[in-house]
Write a protein that holds these residues in place. Structure first.
Motif, PDB file in Angstrom:
ATOM      1  N   PRO A 361       0.834  -1.218   0.000  1.00 44.46           N
ATOM      2  CA  PRO A 361       0.000   0.000   0.000  1.00 44.46           C
ATOM      3  C   PRO A 361       0.865   1.263   0.000  1.00 44.46           C
ATOM      4  CG  PRO A 361      -0.814  -1.558   1.630  1.00 44.46           C
ATOM      5  CD  PRO A 361       0.466  -2.142   1.083  1.00 44.46           C
ATOM      6  N   GLU A 362       2.012   1.214   0.718  1.00 38.17           N
ATOM      7  CA  GLU A 362       2.868   2.398   0.789  1.00 38.17           C
ATOM      8  C   GLU A 362       3.389   2.777  -0.599  1.00 38.17           C
ATOM      9  OE1 GLU A 362       3.147  -0.235   2.727  1.00 38.17           O
ATOM     10  OE2 GLU A 362       2.576   0.567   4.690  1.00 38.17           O
ATOM     11  N   SER A 363       3.808   1.779  -1.364  1.00 40.35           N
ATOM     12  CA  SER A 363       4.366   2.130  -2.672  1.00 40.35           C
ATOM     13  C   SER A 363       3.253   2.539  -3.632  1.00 40.35           C
ATOM     14  CB  SER A 363       5.245   0.995  -3.214  1.00 40.35           C
ATOM     15  OG  SER A 363       4.482   0.095  -3.984  1.00 40.35           O
ATOM     16  N   THR A 364       2.055   1.995  -3.466  1.00 45.99           N
ATOM     17  CA  THR A 364       0.917   2.452  -4.282  1.00 45.99           C
ATOM     18  C   THR A 364       0.622   3.918  -3.979  1.00 45.99           C
ATOM     19  OG1 THR A 364      -0.030   0.229  -4.164  1.00 45.99           O
ATOM     20  CG2 THR A 364      -1.478   1.987  -4.915  1.00 45.99           C
ATOM     21  N   LEU A 365       0.660   4.248  -2.695  1.00 45.39           N
ATOM     22  CA  LEU A 365       0.393   5.635  -2.285  1.00 45.39           C
ATOM     23  C   LEU A 365       1.456   6.576  -2.861  1.00 45.39           C
ATOM     24  CD1 LEU A 365      -1.457   7.446  -0.645  1.00 45.39           C
ATOM     25  CD2 LEU A 365      -0.016   7.039   1.348  1.00 45.39           C
ATOM     26  N   ARG A 366       2.734   6.121  -2.845  1.00 46.37           N
ATOM     27  CA  ARG A 366       3.794   6.967  -3.418  1.00 46.37           C
ATOM     28  C   ARG A 366       3.536   7.200  -4.904  1.00 46.37           C
ATOM     29  NH1 ARG A 366       7.214   4.127   0.147  1.00 46.37           N
ATOM     30  NH2 ARG A 366       7.781   2.582  -1.431  1.00 46.37           N
ATOM     31  N   ARG A 367       3.039   6.181  -5.595  1.00 43.94           N
ATOM     32  CA  ARG A 367       2.748   6.335  -7.026  1.00 43.94           C
ATOM     33  C   ARG A 367       1.603   7.332  -7.234  1.00 43.94           C
ATOM     34  NH1 ARG A 367       4.364   0.536  -6.850  1.00 43.94           N
ATOM     35  NH2 ARG A 367       5.932   0.253  -8.481  1.00 43.94           N
ATOM     36  N   LEU A 368       0.559   7.202  -6.428  1.00 41.11           N
ATOM     37  CA  LEU A 368      -0.559   8.144  -6.529  1.00 41.11           C
ATOM     38  C   LEU A 368      -0.067   9.575  -6.300  1.00 41.11           C
ATOM     39  CD1 LEU A 368      -3.551   8.927  -6.714  1.00 41.11           C
ATOM     40  CD2 LEU A 368      -3.848   8.233  -4.347  1.00 41.11           C
TER      41      LEU A 368
END
Ligand SMILES: [Zn+2]
Length: 398
Positions: A361-368
């Motif tokens: 989830p953390e890396s998804t959030l960074r992408r967003l």
């Protein structure tokens, strides 16, 4: 209310339609001398992009010009018809774009709007994107809004009534009409009934449009727009090698350029021809020769504005792609969380699930966040290619 009424264009906004219908009836009472509770001379239509601000303003303008007895806005009389199609002599639509409209133009517009309406009803001026007016033009408009001629109505459209969009003084003179994001069901219905789109396509387009009616219509009716969206949404799962980053950045920027050319190309040529004709080009007399020499400056000015508009169109197209991308990463987060909310791209649910399995989830959030940062950079006039390459690099590494 019949399906053909002017309000059928105003998708999913029953509250706004109720207010505007009442106002149009009162306005008619004033014009026809049968009584009326007074008319508000300045209106502010606000709502998120795609909620149909200028469409609602135009429908209201038509209702004000409607001549059929009964509820104003029949959609069939000459008044309704010409107001909707943009040919009514007493309805003016101003679209500030590119360098925006100049102070001189706004003054001229205000002067015209003070004339007696030729049709005997109302002079209506619709200003789409009032938030893009320059300060000078807004001041020229303010004077007219403060002391409106008896039969003049100004309809301003802006994303919100925040002071960044509309000055506090103008806002205080306007009656506000707030529009909301229409539901997917309401959008699908209008695509079916008005644009003749088949039920399945209408439902699909409405479900992926993010509540943007114009976007839904384009996706439902334009193969190229559909293909561009699909290409954008393939980016997140296709960034395997570093070389993919530059290909994807290139694709995104070029697609926005193509979009801009498609939108502006024919219009630019038509404008230039119209200006040349007005300036007397193509004539053979002595006067025509003088006009040709004197008009070079006017043509240059037009070209400058067209170039500025093309830049704006390209940025808008790129922004649309970024909104789609951000929606995908949001969907991945929603999938991570197992939240019971609608996806932005229900047709990409499988891809979002696949991404949720491979990314934290953390890396998804960074992408967003990288997508949102790119939107911000473009807003601050960073060159598209630089902003997009930075974003896609971040999307690759996560
Ligand atoms: Zn009518």
């Amino acid at each position: 209310m019949a399906e053909v009424s002017v309000w059928s264009q105003v998708v999913g906004q029953p509250d706004a339609v109720a207010v505007l219908t009442t106002a149009a009836s009162a306005a008619r009472g004033l014009v026809e001398g049968t009584g009326g509770a007074g008319m508000t001379h300045a209106w502010l239509f606000t709502g998120p992009p795609g909620s149909g601000r200028s469409t609602a303003a135009r429908a209201f303008a038509a209702a004000l010009q409607c001549t059929t007895p009964g509820e104003p806005g029949c959609g069939e009389c000459q008044g309704c018809h010409t107001a909707l199609s943009g040919t009514h002599a007493d309805v003016r639509l101003v679209v500030p774009e590119g360098l925006s409209i100049s102070v001189a133009e706004m003054r001229a517009l205000v002067q015209t709007s003070a004339r007696r309406p030729t049709g005997g009803r109302w002079q209506v001026v619709i200003i789409a994107d009032a938030d893009r007016l320059t300060e000078g033009a807004a001041n020229a408009l303010l004077k007219a809004v403060e002391e409106p001629p008896e039969r003049t109505v100004f309809l301003l459209c802006a994303p919100s009534d925040h002071p960044d969009d509309v000055s506090v003084t103008i806002r205080s003179r306007c009656r506000a009409i707030g529009l909301r994001t229409p539901s997917a069901a309401a959008i699908a219905e209008v695509l079916r009934l008005r644009d003749g789109v088949d039920a399945e396509t209408a439902e699909w387009a409405a479900s992926v449009s993010g509540g943007h009616v114009g976007r839904a219509r384009r996706l439902a009716t334009d193969d190229a727009a559909r293909a561009r969206r699909a290409k954008v949404l393939r980016i997140p799962l296709n960034l395997r090698r570093l070389s993919d980053v530059f290909d994807a950045a290139d694709d995104l920027v070029k697609a926005a350029e193509t979009d801009a050319v498609e939108v502006s190309g024919t219009r630019d040529e038509a404008e230039k021809e119209a200006l040349k004709t007005a300036l007397g080009h193509g004539g053979t007399g002595k006067g025509a020769a003088t006009a040709t020499r004197g008009s070079a400056g006017a043509i240059k000015e037009l070209e400058k504005r067209q170039k500025s508009r093309a830049t704006r169109t390209q940025r808008d197209a790129l922004d649309l792609a970024l909104v789609d991308l951000a929606g995908f990463y949001r969907d991945v987060l929603v999938t991570h969380a197992g939240a019971a909310v609608d996806l932005n791209h229900p047709d990409q649910a499988e891809g979002a699930a696949q991404a949720a399995r491979s990314w934290t989830p953390e890396s998804t959030l960074r992408r967003l966040e990288a997508v949102l940062a790119c939107r911000e950079a473009l807003e601050q006039n960073v060159k598209p290619r630089i902003a997009v390459e930075a974003m896609i690099t971040a999307l690759h590494f996560g």
